[in-house]
Design a protein around this motif. Structure first.
Motif, PDB file in Angstrom:
ATOM      1  N   PHE B 344       0.803  -1.218   0.000  1.00 29.07           N
ATOM      2  CA  PHE B 344       0.000   0.000   0.000  1.00 29.07           C
ATOM      3  C   PHE B 344       0.836   1.269   0.000  1.00 29.07           C
ATOM      4  O   PHE B 344       2.002   1.276   0.394  1.00 29.07           O
ATOM      5  N   ILE B 345       0.193   2.341  -0.457  1.00 25.71           N
ATOM      6  CA  ILE B 345       0.709   3.691  -0.270  1.00 25.71           C
ATOM      7  C   ILE B 345      -0.356   4.424   0.535  1.00 25.71           C
ATOM      8  O   ILE B 345      -1.547   4.366   0.218  1.00 25.71           O
ATOM      9  N   SER B 346       0.097   5.055   1.595  1.00 22.63           N
ATOM     10  CA  SER B 346      -0.836   5.766   2.465  1.00 22.63           C
ATOM     11  C   SER B 346      -0.724   7.252   2.172  1.00 22.63           C
ATOM     12  O   SER B 346       0.372   7.810   2.180  1.00 22.63           O
ATOM     13  N   LEU B 347      -1.860   7.861   1.907  1.00 21.70           N
ATOM     14  CA  LEU B 347      -1.883   9.277   1.545  1.00 21.70           C
ATOM     15  C   LEU B 347      -2.672  10.041   2.600  1.00 21.70           C
ATOM     16  O   LEU B 347      -3.812   9.685   2.892  1.00 21.70           O
ATOM     17  N   ASP B 348      -2.043  11.042   3.184  1.00 20.43           N
ATOM     18  CA  ASP B 348      -2.769  11.883   4.136  1.00 20.43           C
ATOM     19  C   ASP B 348      -3.083  13.214   3.482  1.00 20.43           C
ATOM     20  O   ASP B 348      -2.173  13.949   3.091  1.00 20.43           O
ATOM     21  N   VAL B 349      -4.375  13.501   3.352  1.00 18.36           N
ATOM     22  CA  VAL B 349      -4.782  14.766   2.725  1.00 18.36           C
ATOM     23  C   VAL B 349      -5.162  15.764   3.815  1.00 18.36           C
ATOM     24  O   VAL B 349      -5.190  15.427   5.003  1.00 18.36           O
ATOM     25  N   MET B 350      -5.433  16.972   3.421  1.00 19.69           N
ATOM     26  CA  MET B 350      -5.838  18.015   4.370  1.00 19.69           C
ATOM     27  C   MET B 350      -6.978  17.498   5.239  1.00 19.69           C
ATOM     28  O   MET B 350      -7.930  16.911   4.725  1.00 19.69           O
ATOM     29  N   PRO B 351      -6.888  17.696   6.556  1.00 22.17           N
ATOM     30  CA  PRO B 351      -7.943  17.191   7.439  1.00 22.17           C
ATOM     31  C   PRO B 351      -9.330  17.606   6.957  1.00 22.17           C
ATOM     32  O   PRO B 351      -9.518  18.723   6.476  1.00 22.17           O
ATOM     33  N   GLY B 352     -10.268  16.651   7.095  1.00 19.42           N
ATOM     34  CA  GLY B 352     -11.649  16.936   6.705  1.00 19.42           C
ATOM     35  C   GLY B 352     -11.916  16.727   5.226  1.00 19.42           C
ATOM     36  O   GLY B 352     -13.022  16.994   4.748  1.00 19.42           O
ATOM     37  N   CYS B 353     -10.929  16.235   4.487  1.00 18.00           N
ATOM     38  CA  CYS B 353     -11.100  16.119   3.034  1.00 18.00           C
ATOM     39  C   CYS B 353     -11.129  14.685   2.502  1.00 18.00           C
ATOM     40  O   CYS B 353     -11.505  14.461   1.348  1.00 18.00           O
ATOM     41  N   ALA B 354     -10.736  13.713   3.302  1.00 12.95           N
ATOM     42  CA  ALA B 354     -10.548  12.354   2.762  1.00 12.95           C
ATOM     43  C   ALA B 354     -11.850  11.766   2.216  1.00 12.95           C
ATOM     44  O   ALA B 354     -11.880  11.201   1.115  1.00 12.95           O
ATOM     45  N   LYS B 355     -12.920  11.900   3.000  1.00 14.55           N
ATOM     46  CA  LYS B 355     -14.205  11.340   2.542  1.00 14.55           C
ATOM     47  C   LYS B 355     -14.623  11.954   1.213  1.00 14.55           C
ATOM     48  O   LYS B 355     -15.107  11.278   0.317  1.00 14.55           O
ATOM     49  N   ARG B 356     -14.386  13.257   1.099  1.00 14.39           N
ATOM     50  CA  ARG B 356     -14.761  13.961  -0.120  1.00 14.39           C
ATOM     51  C   ARG B 356     -13.907  13.472  -1.296  1.00 14.39           C
ATOM     52  O   ARG B 356     -14.407  13.314  -2.414  1.00 14.39           O
ATOM     53  N   VAL B 357     -12.648  13.192  -1.037  1.00 18.57           N
ATOM     54  CA  VAL B 357     -11.786  12.636  -2.089  1.00 18.57           C
ATOM     55  C   VAL B 357     -12.362  11.301  -2.568  1.00 18.57           C
ATOM     56  O   VAL B 357     -12.452  11.040  -3.772  1.00 18.57           O
ATOM     57  N   GLY B 358     -12.779  10.467  -1.598  1.00 17.45           N
ATOM     58  CA  GLY B 358     -13.374   9.178  -1.950  1.00 17.45           C
ATOM     59  C   GLY B 358     -14.598   9.354  -2.840  1.00 17.45           C
ATOM     60  O   GLY B 358     -14.779   8.629  -3.827  1.00 17.45           O
ATOM     61  N   GLU B 359     -15.436  10.330  -2.500  1.00 18.34           N
ATOM     62  CA  GLU B 359     -16.650  10.596  -3.296  1.00 18.34           C
ATOM     63  C   GLU B 359     -16.300  11.035  -4.711  1.00 18.34           C
ATOM     64  O   GLU B 359     -16.873  10.550  -5.688  1.00 18.34           O
TER      65      GLU B 359
END
Lengths: 418, 418
Positions: B344-359
């Motif tokens: 895996f590669i783990s990506l940390d995005v700006m807090p509060g944004c991960a779910k939106r990235v998934g969408e």
């Protein structure tokens, strides 16, 4: 043929004398024969080697070599649905042995409970009914979970239903293990009436479960096998669809320990089991499932394959049964049933003599299943039952081993009688 | 390369405008790409097909096709002892997946307790430490047994040991799951210091257990892999031999779901596990064990085989990492680690944004691992972590999918910033 009870003391002593001489002759042969476990023979294993030839593992466009398909591949679910007489939606494919399916199900009842009922671990006492003689590994599972085992006698057509109907009025009685066809060790197939009475049970415990271990479902020895009523056809009449968990496996069709297993149950039970399974695994071995589906083809193919096993098993069963008849028939010291399938012959000797028979056999180089093992806690209250497993040894070894067994039975009884 | 935080509102709006155009173009392609699970690719499965060629199943004169050998065949125990750096007596061969070994061990602690300690089911509360982000299936096991999960942050060289040393003073903290090499999802290998501090823990709970899930033990991507200190070499210094249960499997060496697994532990723990296993099964699939032992030969053979996997994995990891660097580097909206192995590669995005990235990814046809899944209860407290699984898709698909991911990350962050 004179029964021992009709002999004079002198006749008994003379008989013993003659038997002791035979016994010493056997001992002098320095044999090492094994009739202890229901292991298939090398020849039986050889007939399934084609199973290993399949190299294409794509089914319905899905690569079975990869992760996924928790409940089993469709072709296998169909095959086992046909075998067990249920719909594929009522089938879960299991791991390499149905023993694990049973253990894991009891473990689930213990830790999480049945369909929302209190987990058995939270109850002061949990009891299970155990038709006896029975399968030692069922008892081992129950003992592991500290479930109290209650003996229920086997009759000619299955377990004593009068006793069971009475015992299930106790709410702490949570279930029963059964081997309904060619029972281990007696080879008894439950009659239609027994199956119906089981299906009709009204246990006090809502979470009462019958573990229907159909280990010998098509393991006939003769062309005409016993017919077992499909309990899933009867359960709906009594609103008891959720009461039975059936398992079976190919351990004694293909390879013991490297076969596949299946579980049949109501949709509610399947969903309940899948909740656990979803945490326990990603899938069982689908490549092995696929090999088996390809190897058998369909239920007819499976039955045709089992005829090859029957041909190898029949002479072995007959060898043992002939010796029992010739040596013990009419003596009034032992009784047995002639099974039409399964893996065992169950021999009941004069009460108080079974352990001694085991000792004598061992002394003469024959290993039997640990005497007592066919009862919960390894305790045969009558010290009477001996389980004979004729499948593994070659016929010529079985010939000698059976004679040694018969001589040992007679000697043990004579020791008691004189 | 200008960080978003240094841009004016107008610049951010222009950036968003341009990205939305790209996003619409991707959507118009009607793609269906999957970067959700760590599944090997078809090419990776193909390199193990020789595994199925073995037809001789006799080892040391024993027919492995028959019942028996509960703890695994000697050749396999030797191979995995070498792999894990322990003695064969410290090895138990398991079923088709190490996940089941871990589930069954926790189940055993729950129902029967650890080496005579109170079963966890009888305690008012049991807690486990979960380094986060982590492997969702560990969390699923703990949730199934109602074990309370406590997040412990991962640092660059393993879990936050200061936090752990403090937390284990609580007697209800009974254990911890770790993926010590190429951790899931970050690809972090625990430093020697971290391994030593874990080995040196003095938990209040006598029955504290570290589940050392060494899933990627030799799953390097580059010639020079990370080195993990063998915790079993360190444990004796602190008298903690019984504290660690290590597992691994061939799921990502040969076939997922059709491989073999192994467990390494102290002799006391092995004996404790065998008590359960003796009730649960007669043996795992010894034919599959034998195939694997023959296929690999020895540890060197296993490592040589893993180089073939590395050759297939490397271009995929580099494809994703290049896109991350090119599109997200310097923008100040995401960070990631470049792993030298694992899946895996783990990506940390700006807090509060991960779910939106998934969408957004889903909208454009790319399936990611459920956002949040890398945290207990599926709840990423910062809504920041995204797990990328590059192994399954072909490189050309991964090319597009990575671009879509990068565009989605930037769009989600811009939505937040503007």
């Amino acid at each position: 043929m004179k029964a021992y009870k009709d002999m004079t003391k002198e006749e008994l002593c003379a008989e013993k004398e003659a038997l002791l001489k035979r016994f010493e002759d056997y001992k002098a042969m320095g044999l090492k024969l094994d009739m202890s476990r229901g292991k298939p023979s090398k020849e039986q294993l050889d007939i399934s080697m084609k199973l290993l030839d399949y190299t294409d593992y794509i089914e319905d466009g899905i690569d079975l070599r990869n992760y996924g398909i928790l409940d089993g591949i469709p072709s296998c679910k169909k095959l086992f649905a046909d075998l067990l007489g249920v719909e594929p939606k009522n089938i879960l494919m299991g791991p390499n042995a149905s023993l694990s399916l049973m253990f894991d199900y009891i473990a689930q009842c213990y830790s999480h409970g049945v369909l929302g009922c209190t987990p058995w671990s939270k109850l002061p006492e949990v009891k299970f009914l155990c038709p006896v003689p029975g399968y030692d590994r069922h008892f081992t599972i129950l003992e592991y979970f500290n479930i109290k085992m209650i003996n229920v006698d086997m009759k000619d057509d299955g377990p004593d239903m009068d006793a069971i109907e009475e015992l299930v009025k106790d709410e702490s009685v949570k279930g029963m293990f059964c081997v309904p066809k060619y029972s281990n060790p007696q080879g008894i197939t439950f009659s239609d009436e027994v199956v119906k009475r089981i299906a009709a049970l009204k246990p006090a415990a809502e979470d009462f479960r019958v573990i229907w271990d159909n280990a010998y479902i098509i393991h006939e020895i003769y062309d005409e096998g016993d017919e077992l009523l499909n309990i899933f056809d009867v359960l709906p009449e009594y609103g008891n669809e959720d009461m039975v968990i059936e398992v079976c496996s190919t351990s004694k069709m293909t390879f013991p320990g490297a076969g596949i297993s299946a579980l049949a149950a109501s949709e509610a039970n399947i969903a309940d089991i899948l909740k656990r399974l979803n945490a326990q695994t990603i899938s069982y071995d689908k490549m092995n499932q696929h090999r088996h589906a390809e190897f058998f083809g369909d239920l007819e193919g499976m039955k045709a394959h089992m005829k090859k096993h029957a041909a190898l098993m029949k002479p072995k069963f007959e060898m043992v049964l002939n010796h029992l008849q010739n040596e013990l028939g009419g003596k009034g010291v032992a009784s047995w049933i002639e099974p039409r399938g399964g893996y065992f012959i169950s021999l009941d000797v004069m009460p108080g003599c079974a352990k001694r028979v085991g000792e004598l056999c061992k002394e003469a180089g024959v290993t039997l299943t640990s005497v007592g093992a066919t009862y919960p806690y390894g305790k045969d209250p009558k010290d009477s039952n001996i389980r004979i497993a004729p499948s593994l040894p070659p016929v010529n070894e079985l010939d000698i081993a059976s004679q040694i067994l018969c001589v040992s039975v007679k000697l043990a009884c004579l020791e008691k009688l004189i």
